[in-house]
Scaffold this motif. Structure first.
Motif, PDB file in Angstrom:
ATOM      1  N   GLY A  90       0.818  -1.206   0.000  1.00  0.00           N
ATOM      2  CA  GLY A  90       0.000   0.000   0.000  1.00  0.00           C
ATOM      3  C   GLY A  90       0.849   1.252   0.000  1.00  0.00           C
ATOM      4  N   ASN A  91       0.283   2.342  -0.507  1.00  0.00           N
ATOM      5  CA  ASN A  91       0.982   3.618  -0.507  1.00  0.00           C
ATOM      6  C   ASN A  91       1.114   4.170   0.910  1.00  0.00           C
ATOM      7  N   VAL A  92       2.144   4.938   1.128  1.00  0.00           N
ATOM      8  CA  VAL A  92       2.418   5.537   2.442  1.00  0.00           C
ATOM      9  C   VAL A  92       1.593   6.816   2.584  1.00  0.00           C
ATOM     10  N   PRO A  93       0.953   7.047   3.761  1.00  0.00           N
ATOM     11  CA  PRO A  93       0.150   8.264   3.925  1.00  0.00           C
ATOM     12  C   PRO A  93       1.015   9.520   3.964  1.00  0.00           C
ATOM     13  N   ALA A  94       0.367  10.669   3.919  1.00  0.00           N
ATOM     14  CA  ALA A  94       1.079  11.947   3.915  1.00  0.00           C
ATOM     15  C   ALA A  94       1.957  12.071   5.147  1.00  0.00           C
ATOM     16  N   GLN A 126       4.567  10.589   5.860  1.00  0.00           N
ATOM     17  CA  GLN A 126       5.157   9.298   6.241  1.00  0.00           C
ATOM     18  C   GLN A 126       4.704   8.837   7.622  1.00  0.00           C
ATOM     19  N   LYS A 127       3.419   9.050   7.944  1.00  0.00           N
ATOM     20  CA  LYS A 127       2.888   8.587   9.234  1.00  0.00           C
ATOM     21  C   LYS A 127       2.939   7.064   9.292  1.00  0.00           C
ATOM     22  N   LEU A 128       3.109   6.524  10.515  1.00  0.00           N
ATOM     23  CA  LEU A 128       3.164   5.074  10.679  1.00  0.00           C
ATOM     24  C   LEU A 128       1.738   4.530  10.720  1.00  0.00           C
ATOM     25  N   GLU A 129       1.081   4.578   9.573  1.00  0.00           N
ATOM     26  CA  GLU A 129      -0.281   4.078   9.418  1.00  0.00           C
ATOM     27  C   GLU A 129      -0.338   3.259   8.128  1.00  0.00           C
TER      28      GLU A 129
END
Length: 426
Positions: A140-144, A146-149
């Motif tokens: 999956g793509n990394v959230p804005a 680079q949050k650890l989500e």
């Protein structure tokens, strides 16, 4: 949701097991301060001081590693939007030489390719079989920021692909690859006019979310060094990019260089921008470099860029040495007129204890032949102090002056500490 829970459970178990068995810990800690001025209005500007803490931590046991890279940043004084930020760039488990042929990475990791490089959360498997290397990845793509989500919408925010590489020929590498990246743009509200020309608020839902590209590349190294690559856009069914770079060693000291690039705009599938005709560009540049002695090498290049309805030229002359470099660059034609001369020098003293550096540049430019010319003066000065191999200090100042940024001064300070410890617990 079940997939997300399973992913975190498996990853936490790997981290726990790895920490228990770790025999080696290495990495780097960096602390930085960055001071700069930002214009708030035409007549008013404010000073900002930002702090950065970066940690690179690798925990190793045999062929197994847990690798991480994270960064914490904030602003001293008035906080900027979304401050403070804790960014996780890397956090993945790596197992090497599985069955003597495979390498597996699981977690947040970087990916490098010419189309959709960056970070993703998922799995990457590479297998070496005879002269072939096969690799595949999915996640999956990394959230804005680079949050650890982990992405909640894998259907619309994912990346997958693979590459086959052949190294069976001397000094030659051939590869075929494919990448498919989907990311859903955020919906937003905007003001529009209804049929009676009254302003109304509507929800904008973008549907363009896909890149699908295939690539073929070949590299050869010897008396003639050649790198060639083509990218094909499977959404628009057209050639996206063709690139060739080469260097021929005519003599021990003389080298001849050639570079060619054809590029089409990289546009998402179903994007509104696909209706515009931006035109493609083709660029060719040729040059030579000559080694005068062990300290100095001179070089020169000339290039021509063709746009849809016009073209532009550029040439560069310069010298590289063990003490730094000096270059002059001239650009003409459709891309604007620019003349620039720059010099840079850095030298290490006292067995690496002290490394001062300095750079100067002067640029004169205008967007077209009839426009007013503008000047930019830039300078930088810095020093690196390394009292021990594991500790260093960097200080650098940057100054720029033109009609927009008057006397713009920026300061950067950084402390680096490297560590490497063998625990020998087992």
């Amino acid at each position: 949701m079940k997939l997300k829970t399973l992913f975190y459970f498996a990853f936490s178990l790997l981290i726990f097991t790895e920490c228990l068995l770790a025999q080696n810990i290495n990495g780097k800690i960096s602390s930085s301060l960055y001071a700069f001025e930002r214009a708030q209005t035409i007549d008013n500007s404010d000073m900002f001081l930002r702090g950065y803490e970066t940690l690179i931590l690798n925990i190793n046991e045999g062929n197994y590693s847990l690798k991480s890279r994270l960064n914490f940043e904030t602003n001293f004084g008035d906080a900027l939007e979304n401050d403070p930020k804790l960014r996780f760039y890397n956090l993945y488990f790596e197992a090497r030489k599985l069955f003597d042929v495979a390498t597996l990475k699981l977690g947040r990791q970087p990916i490098f390719n010419q189309v959709a490089g960056g970070l993703f959360d998922g799995a990457n498997l590479k297998v070496d079989v005879s002269d072939f290397t096969l690799s595949g990845y999915w996640g999956g793509n990394v959230p804005a920021y680079q949050k650890l989500e982990f992405s909640e919408d894998l259907k619309n925010n994912n990346i997958f692909g693979g590459e086959v590489t052949y190294k069976g020929l001397d000094n030659t590498k051939i590869s075929l690859s494919y990448v498919d990246k989907n990311f859903k743009p955020l919906d937003y509200e905007a003001q529009r006019l209804d049929i009676n020309l009254n302003p109304i608020t509507i929800l904008i839902e973008n549907k363009s979310n896909q890149f699908r590209y295939g690539s073929a590349a070949i590299a050869y190294f010897g008396l003639l060094d050649v790198n060639a690559r083509v990218n094909y856009d499977f959404n628009f069914m057209e050639l996206s990019k063709a690139e060739l770079s080469g260097r021929y060693s005519a003599t021990e000291d003389l080298g001849l260089n050639l570079y060619y690039n054809y590029r089409a705009p990289q546009i998402r599938y179903n994007s509104i921008f696909a209706v515009f005709d931006f035109g493609n560009t083709s660029e060719i540049e040729a040059g030579a470099d000559y080694k005068i002695n062990s300290d100095f090498t001179v070089y020169g290049k000339f290039g021509n860029v063709e746009y849809k309805d016009d073209n532009s030229q550029r040439f560069t002359l310069g010298v590289n040495s063990n003490y730094g470099g000096l270059s002059y660059r001239q650009t003409l034609g459709y891309a604007g007129e620019l003349s620039s001369i720059s010099a840079y020098s850095a030298r290490t003293f006292l067995d690496g204890f002290l490394t001062p550096s300095i750079g100067l540049a002067y640029t004169n430019y205008k967007l077209s032949e009839g426009d007013e010319a503008n000047n930019i003066i830039s300078a930088l000065a810095g020093v690196n102090v390394r009292p021990w191999q594991t500790l260093s200090f960097d200080l650098q100042g940057q100054f720029s002056d033109n009609k927009i940024y008057k006397n713009d001064l920026r300061l950067f300070f950084k402390i680096n500490y490297w560590f490497n410890t063998n625990l020998d617990l087992l």
